[in-house]
Design a protein around this motif. Structure first.
Motif, PDB file in Angstrom:
ATOM      1  N   UNK A 155     -68.139  16.835 -31.344  1.00 44.79           N
ATOM      2  CA  UNK A 155     -67.600  16.612 -29.995  1.00 44.79           C
ATOM      3  C   UNK A 155     -67.543  15.124 -29.675  1.00 44.79           C
ATOM      4  N   UNK A 156     -68.547  14.365 -30.106  1.00 48.30           N
ATOM      5  CA  UNK A 156     -68.560  12.923 -29.870  1.00 48.30           C
ATOM      6  C   UNK A 156     -67.448  12.208 -30.617  1.00 48.30           C
ATOM      7  N   UNK A 157     -67.197  12.612 -31.865  1.00 46.51           N
ATOM      8  CA  UNK A 157     -66.099  12.011 -32.635  1.00 46.51           C
ATOM      9  C   UNK A 157     -64.766  12.330 -31.973  1.00 46.51           C
ATOM     10  N   UNK A 158     -64.600  13.558 -31.516  1.00 45.82           N
ATOM     11  CA  UNK A 158     -63.364  13.930 -30.822  1.00 45.82           C
ATOM     12  C   UNK A 158     -63.190  13.114 -29.538  1.00 45.82           C
ATOM     13  N   UNK A 159     -64.279  12.931 -28.793  1.00 49.79           N
ATOM     14  CA  UNK A 159     -64.211  12.133 -27.565  1.00 49.79           C
ATOM     15  C   UNK A 159     -63.880  10.681 -27.886  1.00 49.79           C
ATOM     16  N   UNK A 160     -64.463  10.148 -28.957  1.00 51.21           N
ATOM     17  CA  UNK A 160     -64.182   8.757 -29.340  1.00 51.21           C
ATOM     18  C   UNK A 160     -62.732   8.589 -29.784  1.00 51.21           C
ATOM     19  N   UNK A 161     -62.215   9.568 -30.531  1.00 53.27           N
ATOM     20  CA  UNK A 161     -60.814   9.496 -30.962  1.00 53.27           C
ATOM     21  C   UNK A 161     -59.891   9.546 -29.750  1.00 53.27           C
ATOM     22  N   UNK A 162     -60.162  10.451 -28.818  1.00 54.15           N
ATOM     23  CA  UNK A 162     -59.342  10.504 -27.601  1.00 54.15           C
ATOM     24  C   UNK A 162     -59.424   9.200 -26.824  1.00 54.15           C
ATOM     25  N   UNK A 163     -60.621   8.643 -26.724  1.00 52.61           N
ATOM     26  CA  UNK A 163     -60.790   7.372 -26.008  1.00 52.61           C
ATOM     27  C   UNK A 163     -60.030   6.257 -26.723  1.00 52.61           C
ATOM     28  N   UNK A 164     -60.044   6.256 -28.055  1.00 47.91           N
ATOM     29  CA  UNK A 164     -59.319   5.240 -28.821  1.00 47.91           C
ATOM     30  C   UNK A 164     -57.808   5.402 -28.746  1.00 47.91           C
ATOM     31  N   UNK A 165     -57.338   6.633 -28.648  1.00 51.30           N
ATOM     32  CA  UNK A 165     -55.889   6.866 -28.566  1.00 51.30           C
ATOM     33  C   UNK A 165     -55.322   6.615 -27.174  1.00 51.30           C
ATOM     34  N   UNK A 166     -56.167   6.647 -26.186  1.00 48.00           N
ATOM     35  CA  UNK A 166     -55.702   6.495 -24.810  1.00 48.00           C
ATOM     36  C   UNK A 166     -54.936   5.187 -24.590  1.00 48.00           C
ATOM     37  N   UNK A 167     -55.470   4.019 -24.981  1.00 46.29           N
ATOM     38  CA  UNK A 167     -54.708   2.782 -24.741  1.00 46.29           C
ATOM     39  C   UNK A 167     -53.396   2.735 -25.524  1.00 46.29           C
ATOM     40  N   UNK A 168     -53.349   3.402 -26.666  1.00 42.41           N
ATOM     41  CA  UNK A 168     -52.120   3.382 -27.469  1.00 42.41           C
ATOM     42  C   UNK A 168     -51.020   4.180 -26.786  1.00 42.41           C
ATOM     43  N   UNK A 169     -51.371   5.317 -26.200  1.00 47.73           N
ATOM     44  CA  UNK A 169     -50.370   6.201 -25.606  1.00 47.73           C
ATOM     45  C   UNK A 169     -50.212   6.035 -24.101  1.00 47.73           C
ATOM     46  N   UNK A 170     -50.829   5.035 -23.503  1.00 47.07           N
ATOM     47  CA  UNK A 170     -50.784   4.901 -22.053  1.00 47.07           C
ATOM     48  C   UNK A 170     -49.358   4.618 -21.550  1.00 47.07           C
ATOM     49  N   UNK A 171     -48.567   3.875 -22.317  1.00 46.89           N
ATOM     50  CA  UNK A 171     -47.201   3.562 -21.888  1.00 46.89           C
ATOM     51  C   UNK A 171     -46.164   4.476 -22.522  1.00 46.89           C
ATOM     52  N   UNK A 172     -46.586   5.400 -23.359  1.00 46.76           N
ATOM     53  CA  UNK A 172     -45.661   6.269 -24.079  1.00 46.76           C
ATOM     54  C   UNK A 172     -45.000   7.271 -23.134  1.00 46.76           C
ATOM     55  N   UNK A 173     -45.791   7.944 -22.331  1.00 45.75           N
ATOM     56  CA  UNK A 173     -45.265   8.898 -21.353  1.00 45.75           C
ATOM     57  C   UNK A 173     -46.276   8.999 -20.216  1.00 45.75           C
ATOM     58  N   UNK A 174     -45.797   9.064 -18.970  1.00 45.00           N
ATOM     59  CA  UNK A 174     -46.732   9.122 -17.838  1.00 45.00           C
ATOM     60  C   UNK A 174     -47.614  10.379 -17.858  1.00 45.00           C
ATOM     61  N   UNK A 175     -47.087  11.475 -18.395  1.00 45.11           N
ATOM     62  CA  UNK A 175     -47.884  12.701 -18.421  1.00 45.11           C
ATOM     63  C   UNK A 175     -49.069  12.566 -19.370  1.00 45.11           C
ATOM     64  N   UNK A 176     -48.907  11.805 -20.466  1.00 45.66           N
ATOM     65  CA  UNK A 176     -50.012  11.603 -21.402  1.00 45.66           C
ATOM     66  C   UNK A 176     -51.157  10.830 -20.753  1.00 45.66           C
ATOM     67  N   UNK A 177     -50.843   9.902 -19.873  1.00 46.34           N
ATOM     68  CA  UNK A 177     -51.900   9.183 -19.163  1.00 46.34           C
ATOM     69  C   UNK A 177     -52.713  10.162 -18.320  1.00 46.34           C
TER      70      UNK A 177
END
Length: 159
Positions: free
Chosen positions: A13-35
């Motif tokens: 669960x921690x690795x999944x949370x870290x991956x999501x946290x790491x992907x967040x800045x990459x996809x923040x401008x990709x689509x507003x719904x992803x934010x």
């Protein structure tokens, strides 16, 4: 003990949370719904990680500090001379249980004559009497026999 000291769920669960946290800045401008999705998912996965960790710590604490006799409570009567009940601390000897079994069997046979019970019900009660091990089981069976006596008296009074 298991892999990672039984903390495998916490690590996954921690690795999944870290991956999501790491992907967040990459996809923040990709689509507003992803934010919006990341705003919802990242705190939830970190909360789940914390919950897994704290529950495993609690389980580890309880198993390290459990009394030594906790796993030995379900031994058969043939191996024990005295059984100590956990709720009241009363001692019940094997001879006392045998005496109660005899009394309950006698009551059941007298009820069998006065009330037309189904053979399966009588067989079930006989089986319960032979398997008595604790005071709770004895009291439960005594209550059931008292209810049968009450039914028998009501049946006899109607005649």
């Amino acid at each position: 003990m298991g892999y990672l000291g039984n903390h495998l769920a916490t690590v996954v669960t921690g690795v999944f949370a870290a991956v999501l946290t790491g992907l967040w800045p990459i996809f923040v401008d990709f689509a507003p719904i992803l934010n919006f999705v990341f705003i919802i998912c990242v705190p939830i996965t970190w909360f789940l990680t914390f919950t897994c960790w704290i529950s495993q710590k609690s389980t580890d604490y309880m198993h390290k500090h459990a009394p030594a006799h906790a796993h030995n409570e379900k031994k058969s009567l043939s191996n024990l001379q005295t059984i100590q009940t956990t709720t009241t601390g009363n001692q019940v000897s094997l001879s006392e249980i045998k005496q109660v079994q005899g009394e309950l069997s006698a009551e059941l046979s007298s009820l069998k004559e006065s009330v037309k019970l189904k053979d399966s019900e009588i067989e079930r009660l006989n089986q319960e009497i032979s398997n008595l091990q604790t005071l709770v089981q004895i009291e439960s069976l005594k209550t059931e026999l008292a209810n049968l006596k009450m039914l028998a008296s009501k049946h006899n009074s109607k005649k």
